[in-house]
Write a protein that holds these residues in place. Sequence first.
Motif, mmCIF file in Angstrom:
data_model
loop_
_atom_site.group_PDB
_atom_site.id
_atom_site.type_symbol
_atom_site.label_atom_id
_atom_site.label_comp_id
_atom_site.label_asym_id
_atom_site.label_seq_id
_atom_site.Cartn_x
_atom_site.Cartn_y
_atom_site.Cartn_z
ATOM 1 N N ASN A 253 32.075 38.685 33.513
ATOM 2 C CA ASN A 253 31.748 38.751 32.100
ATOM 3 C C ASN A 253 32.307 40.029 31.466
ATOM 4 O OD1 ASN A 253 30.716 37.979 29.655
ATOM 5 N ND2 ASN A 253 28.570 38.203 30.218
ATOM 6 N N LYS A 254 32.743 39.915 30.245
ATOM 7 C CA LYS A 254 33.349 41.046 29.535
ATOM 8 C C LYS A 254 32.396 42.237 29.495
ATOM 9 C CE LYS A 254 36.938 42.379 27.018
ATOM 10 N NZ LYS A 254 38.319 42.375 27.580
ATOM 11 N N GLY A 255 32.887 43.397 29.916
ATOM 12 C CA GLY A 255 32.100 44.624 29.867
ATOM 13 C C GLY A 255 31.243 44.890 31.085
ATOM 14 N N ASN A 256 31.264 44.001 32.064
ATOM 15 C CA ASN A 256 30.455 44.208 33.278
ATOM 16 C C ASN A 256 31.237 45.095 34.253
ATOM 17 O OD1 ASN A 256 28.692 44.103 35.427
ATOM 18 N ND2 ASN A 256 28.483 41.878 35.433
ATOM 19 N N THR A 257 31.389 46.358 33.869
ATOM 20 C CA THR A 257 32.211 47.291 34.653
ATOM 21 C C THR A 257 31.582 47.618 36.003
ATOM 22 O OG1 THR A 257 31.172 49.151 33.485
ATOM 23 C CG2 THR A 257 33.260 48.338 32.618
ATOM 24 N N GLN A 258 30.265 47.586 36.079
ATOM 25 C CA GLN A 258 29.590 47.884 37.349
ATOM 26 C C GLN A 258 29.991 46.877 38.416
ATOM 27 O OE1 GLN A 258 25.420 46.910 37.811
ATOM 28 N NE2 GLN A 258 24.973 48.933 38.673
ATOM 29 N N LEU A 259 29.918 45.610 38.079
ATOM 30 C CA LEU A 259 30.303 44.563 39.028
ATOM 31 C C LEU A 259 31.807 44.585 39.273
ATOM 32 C CD1 LEU A 259 29.677 42.116 40.772
ATOM 33 C CD2 LEU A 259 29.822 40.679 38.725
ATOM 34 N N LEU A 260 32.575 44.802 38.212
ATOM 35 C CA LEU A 260 34.037 44.836 38.337
ATOM 36 C C LEU A 260 34.469 45.917 39.320
ATOM 37 C CD1 LEU A 260 36.625 43.517 37.120
ATOM 38 C CD2 LEU A 260 36.702 45.459 35.540
ATOM 39 N N ASP A 261 33.875 47.103 39.205
ATOM 40 C CA ASP A 261 34.217 48.205 40.113
ATOM 41 C C ASP A 261 33.844 47.880 41.556
ATOM 42 O OD1 ASP A 261 35.171 49.625 37.976
ATOM 43 O OD2 ASP A 261 33.397 50.903 37.754
ATOM 44 N N ALA A 262 32.676 47.253 41.733
ATOM 45 C CA ALA A 262 32.223 46.898 43.084
ATOM 46 C C ALA A 262 33.158 45.859 43.707
ATOM 47 C CB ALA A 262 30.793 46.365 43.031
ATOM 48 N N LEU A 263 33.566 44.878 42.925
ATOM 49 C CA LEU A 263 34.470 43.843 43.421
ATOM 50 C C LEU A 263 35.837 44.427 43.767
ATOM 51 C CD1 LEU A 263 33.670 40.882 40.972
ATOM 52 C CD2 LEU A 263 32.932 41.134 43.352
ATOM 53 N N ASN A 264 36.337 45.305 42.898
ATOM 54 C CA ASN A 264 37.634 45.933 43.170
ATOM 55 C C ASN A 264 37.592 46.780 44.435
ATOM 56 O OD1 ASN A 264 39.525 45.031 41.242
ATOM 57 N ND2 ASN A 264 38.669 46.368 39.674
ATOM 58 N N GLY A 265 36.464 47.470 44.647
ATOM 59 C CA GLY A 265 36.308 48.270 45.863
ATOM 60 C C GLY A 265 36.335 47.400 47.105
ATOM 61 N N ALA A 266 35.645 46.264 47.039
ATOM 62 C CA ALA A 266 35.608 45.344 48.177
ATOM 63 C C ALA A 266 36.979 44.731 48.428
ATOM 64 C CB ALA A 266 34.571 44.249 47.927
ATOM 65 N N ILE A 267 37.668 44.339 47.358
ATOM 66 C CA ILE A 267 39.002 43.748 47.501
ATOM 67 C C ILE A 267 39.960 44.742 48.145
ATOM 68 C CG2 ILE A 267 41.037 42.969 46.209
ATOM 69 C CD1 ILE A 267 39.087 41.678 44.210
ATOM 70 N N ALA A 268 39.902 45.995 47.703
ATOM 71 C CA ALA A 268 40.783 47.030 48.262
ATOM 72 C C ALA A 268 40.567 47.189 49.763
ATOM 73 C CB ALA A 268 40.551 48.365 47.538
#
Length: 287
Positions: A253-268
């Motif tokens: 969802n737009k603006g959900n930076t907390q989840l976005l950061d967590a997902l990017n960390g896991a993907i990395a």
Amino acid sequence: MKKLLSVMLAAALALSVTACGNTASSESTAASEPAAESASSEAAETSEAAGEDTAGAASAGLTTVEAGKLIMSTNAAFPPYEMTADDGSFEGIDVEIAGAIAEKLGLELQIDDMDFDAALLSVQQDKADMVMAGVTVTDDRLLVMDFTESYATGIQSIIVPEGSDIASIDDLAGKVIGTQRGTTGWQYCTDEFGDENVVAYDNGLTAVQALNNGQVDCVVIDNAPAQEFVEANPGLTILETPYAEENYAIGVNKGNTQLLDALNGAIAELQADGTIQSILDKYISAE
């Protein structure tokens, strides 16, 4: 005699104090050695966990649609990225990557299957935490959703019957093109050839069935599922010239930076340790 008794008592007292002191010191040392070993072991484990699981730190206090769960909306008719197994469970590239991400974040993965358009809307309406369905990042989608870093590359391909007079993209003009509703293939074709020449179906399988029935002249869909459909439907083939190349990402969802950061960390982390590549290799053979 009193003097001798005093000396003997003093000596006994001194011996008693010395003995107690030695016992306490010994117990303290014995107790501290396991504690030190435990502390050292815990420190090593902490250091290792910190080095290998930064996604866990990013997910601390992570708020999701349902506490303790990571809800993924998808369209499980898009092999080999997501599909339904014989026992009714879900499998595929996105399913396994999502499972690995959920494990990294310490959450339970829940998969909700629906039409592709509905899967995108589910995230925007906070009914799901993320959408994984071979989703490509587009300008229109960026207006209403945020996307992670890409985890896979997709190619839009053209499926035609063997012996078709369609040999390249240039031959699509004036043809009836089957697509999956809401996908980039649908978007590309409607933009280039007009709505009147494009038929949108709920999923890729239905589009391919329409091609087999002569209701459309070709189907434009991602190459990985295209290969699956062609293998299962003798008489169909994929044009050598791809329609377009694009990157898949996870939508939130737009603006959900907390989840976005967590997902990017896991993907990395999953890219760094080879997990994502091994999942891709499992379902897509190198050609």
